[in-house]
Design an enzyme around this catalytic site. Structure first.
Site, PDB file in Angstrom:
ATOM      1  N   CYS A  52      62.126 -30.536 -13.820  1.00  0.00           N
ATOM      2  CA  CYS A  52      61.616 -29.773 -13.103  1.00  0.00           C
ATOM      3  C   CYS A  52      62.882 -29.264 -11.270  1.00  0.00           C
ATOM      4  CB  CYS A  52      61.670 -28.219 -12.924  1.00  0.00           C
ATOM      5  SG  CYS A  52      61.438 -26.589 -12.531  1.00  0.00           S
ATOM      6  N   CYS A  55      60.731 -27.216  -9.802  1.00  0.00           N
ATOM      7  CA  CYS A  55      58.762 -27.007  -9.621  1.00  0.00           C
ATOM      8  C   CYS A  55      58.996 -29.123  -8.086  1.00  0.00           C
ATOM      9  CB  CYS A  55      58.803 -27.625 -10.617  1.00  0.00           C
ATOM     10  SG  CYS A  55      58.923 -26.874 -11.954  1.00  0.00           S
ATOM     11  N   CYS A 387      76.151 -25.376 -16.794  1.00  0.00           N
ATOM     12  CA  CYS A 387      74.776 -25.258 -17.430  1.00  0.00           C
ATOM     13  C   CYS A 387      74.643 -25.572 -18.452  1.00  0.00           C
ATOM     14  CB  CYS A 387      75.133 -23.723 -17.519  1.00  0.00           C
ATOM     15  SG  CYS A 387      73.443 -22.998 -19.242  1.00  0.00           S
ATOM     16  N   CYS A 390      73.437 -23.674 -22.236  1.00  0.00           N
ATOM     17  CA  CYS A 390      75.044 -22.459 -22.586  1.00  0.00           C
ATOM     18  C   CYS A 390      75.375 -23.592 -22.847  1.00  0.00           C
ATOM     19  CB  CYS A 390      75.502 -21.844 -21.038  1.00  0.00           C
ATOM     20  SG  CYS A 390      74.534 -21.557 -19.255  1.00  0.00           S
TER      21      CYS A 390
END
Length: 503
Positions: A52, A55, A387, A390
Site C-alpha cells: 500500500c 502505508c 483504478c 474498478c
C-alpha cells in the site's frame, strides 16, 4: 480468558518484534494483539498492507510519532493485514491504512486525525488527557501554549449548569482541542473576563478569542470552530480535510510563490474578516498543488487565481481567470456568491446519445435526473478510469445490471456508474470504487456499500436498502470474490477528482 503464561508470552513476542527491528512501533499478530491492548491503557493501531502506497508514506511519520509518544506511555502498534487477514476483518478493516484507538479490547474508536507525526502526536496526547484539565495559577500559562489551539473555561464552582455543558462539549470534541477549566476568580480577573466565560488561546492571528454568551453546546461549538480557524489559512496535506469537514465554503487563493501568497492574503484580509464564520479563506501553493485548481474548474496553468468551493454540496465557483485578481474584483465576486447571484460551474462529460449496455452511464449534467429520481432505487458506482479494482469489478457490475434489466424490477431499479474524475458529483468519495444506493423516497439517506464485491452480495445490498426490496436470482457460475479491503484511496490522481481526498 488468557492465562498468565499466555499473557507473558504475548508481551515477550510483541516486545521481541520491536527490539529486533529497533522500532518504537510494535508489530502485532492475532496471538499477541489482545494481550497488548489489555496491558496498555492507550494504543493506536495501524492496519496496513506492505504494498500500500499510503502505508509506505505513513511509515516514517508513524515511527516518529511512536518515538515522541513513548515517553508518555502511549503505544503505537501495527498489523500486517496480508498476514493477519482474520484479525483485520474482525475489526472491520476495509482499506489501508486504517488506524484505530484502543482503550482495551472492547473500547475502540477510529483515528480521525491527519497522517503526519505532529498531528498523530497531538491527537494521541489529547486522547490521553482527561476531557477537561483542571488548571491553577501554576499550570495555566503552560496550558495556554500546550497546543496550537486550547480552550479554557472560567467558571464559578457553584455554576453546575455551565460546568456540565462545558464538560459535555469537551467530551465530544476532545479529538479537536485541549480543554481546561478553572474556578479561580483571580485568574479570570487577570485574563480580563468575568465568569462564566471561555477563552480560546491560539498561536496565530490575534492570539485569543473570548466567548461570553450563555453556555450552550451548539453556541460553544460554533465559537470554537470559527475562532480556531486562521483568518487566512493555508490549504495543504495537514489542513485540507479540516477545511472540508468544517461545513463552510472555502475560498482558495492560488499562487506559485510564498511572497505572492502572503501579499494576496494581506490584501484579502478585510474580506475574510467580513465573512468570518461564513466563508473560510486560505492560500494554496500552486507550484505544489496547482493540479487541484482543475478540481475547482480553474485552468491549471494560469496563476494567481481564486475560487470558492461550497464544500457541503461540492459546488465550484471559479473566479474568471481573464480578470485581474484585485481586492475590488474579488470582493464583488464574493459578495455576489453570498447573495446567490453566481451559478456554480459544473464539470461534465457529454451526455451519451444513447445508453450502451445494461449499466446506465451518468455524467455531471444528468446526475440529478438519474440518481435523484425519487421513483427509483439507484445503485451507483463512482469510479476512476485508472483504478484497477474498478476494472476488476466491471464484468460483475455488468452482470448485476443485466439481471435487474431483465427482471420485474427493470423500471424500479437502476444500476449506474459515473467517472468521478471527469464529472462533478455532490457525493463524498474517499476512494475508488465507491458504491452507494440511493433509495426511492429517501434520496437524502444513501447507503454506502462496504461488503465483498460479488454479484450475490450486491443483490443483497440492493434488496436490504432499497425501497422495493428488489431481489433477482443470480446465475450460478464460478467466480472469485473481490475482497472489499482493497479499495484504492485517492491521493494523487484521485485527489484531483474527489471532494474530500487529501492533497
Amino acid at each position: 480468558m488468557h492465562s498468565a503464561r499466555n499473557v507473558l508470552f504475548g508481551l515477550l513476542a510483541a516486545a521481541g518484534v520491536s527490539a529486533a527491528d529497533g522500532s518504537d512501533v510494535t508489530q502485532l499478530t492475532k496471538d499477541t494483539f489482545n494481550d497488548f491492548v489489555k496491558t496498555n491503557d492507550l494504543v493506536l493501531a495501524e492496519f496496513f498492507a506492505p504494498w500500500c502506497g499510503h502505508c509506505k508514506a505513513l511509515a516514517p511519520e508513524y515511527e516518529e510519532a511512536a518515538t515522541t509518544l513513548k515517553e508518555k506511555s502511549i503505544k503505537l502498534a501495527k498489523v500486517d493485514c496480508t498476514e493477519e487477514s482474520e484479525l483485520c476483518q474482525s475489526f472491520g478493516v476495509e482499506g489501508y491504512p486504517t488506524l484505530k484507538i484502543f482503550r482495551g479490547p472492547e473500547n475502540i474508536t477510529p483515528y480521525s486525525g491527519q497522517r503526519k507525526a505532529a498531528a498523530i502526536t497531538s491527537y494521541m496526547i489529547k486522547q490521553s488527557l482527561p476531557a477537561v484539565s483542571l488548571l491553577t495559577s501554576d499550570t495555566l500559562e503552560d496550558f495556554k501554549t500546550a497546543d496550537k489551539v486550547v480552550l479554557v473555561a472560567y467558571i464559578d464552582a457553584s455554576d453546575k449548569a455551565s460546568n456540565e455543558t462545558y464538560t459535555k462539549v469537551a467530551e465530544q470534541y476532545r479529538d479537536s482541542y485541549l480543554f481546561g477549566a478553572t474556578n479561580d476568580a483571580a485568574l479570570a480577573e487577570a485574563e480580563g473576563v468575568k465568569a462564566p466565560a471561555i477563552v480560546l488561546y491560539k498561536q496565530f492571528d490575534e492570539g485569543k478569542a473570548t466567548f461570553t454568551d450563555k453556555f450552550e453546546e451548539k453556541a460553544i461549538d460554533t465559537f470554537a470552530k470559527v475562532a480556531s480557524t486562521p483568518l487566512i489559512g493555508e490549504v495543504g496535506p495537514d489542513t485540507y480535510s479540516g477545511y472540508m469537514s468544517a461545513g463552510l465554503p472555502l475560498a482558495y487563493i492560488f499562487s506559485e510563490t510564498a511572497e505572492e501568497r502572503k501579499e494576496l492574503g494581506e490584501t484579502l484580509k478585510p474580506l475574510a474578516e467580513k465573512y468570518r464564520g461564513k466563508i473560510n479563506f486560505a492560500t494554496i501553493d500552486a507550484s505544489s498543488f496547482g493540479a487541484h485548481a482543475g478540481n475547482l474548474n480553474l485552468k491549471t496553468d494560469k496563476f494567481p487565481s481564486f475560487a470558492i468551493q461550497e464544500t457541503v454540496k461540492n459546488q465550484k465557483f471559479p473566479f474568471d481567470q481573464e480578470k485581474e485578481l484585485t481586492a475590488e474584483a474579488v470582493t464583488a465576486f464574493v459578495d455576489d456568491f453570498v447573495a446567490g447571484k453566481i451559478e456554480p460551474s459544473l464539470k461534465s462529460e457529454e451526455i451519451p446519445e444513447k445508453q450502451e449496455g445494461p449499466v446506465t452511464v451518468v455524467v455531471g449534467k444528468t446526475y440529478e435526473e438519474i440518481v435523484l429520481d425519487d421513483s427509483k432505487d439507484v445503485l451507483i458506482e463512482f469510479y476512476a478510469p485508472w483504478c484497477g479494482h474498478c476494472k476488476a469489478l466491471a464484468p460483475k457490475y455488468e452482470d448485476l445490471a443485466s439481471m435487474y434489466a431483465n427482471s420485474e424490477f427493470k423500471d424500479k431499479v437502476v444500476i449506474a456508474k459515473v467517472d468521478a474524475t471527469a464529472n462533478d458529483v455532490p457525493d463524498e468519495i474517499g476512494g475508488f470504487p465507491t458504491i452507494k444506493l440511493y433509495p426511492a423516497g429517501k434520496k437524502s439517506e444513501p447507503a454506502t456499500y462496504s461488503g465483498a464485491r460479488t454479484v450475490e452480495d450486491l443483490i443483497k445490498f440492493v434488496q436490504e436498502n432499497g425501497k422495493y426490496k428488489a431481489f433477482v436470482e443470480e446465475k450460478k457460475e464460478d467466480e472469485t470474490p473481490v475482497a472489499p479491503a482493497a479499495s484504492e484511496s485517492s491521493s494523487s490522481e484521485a485527489a484531483e477528482a474527489t471532494k474530500h481526498d487529501e492533497l
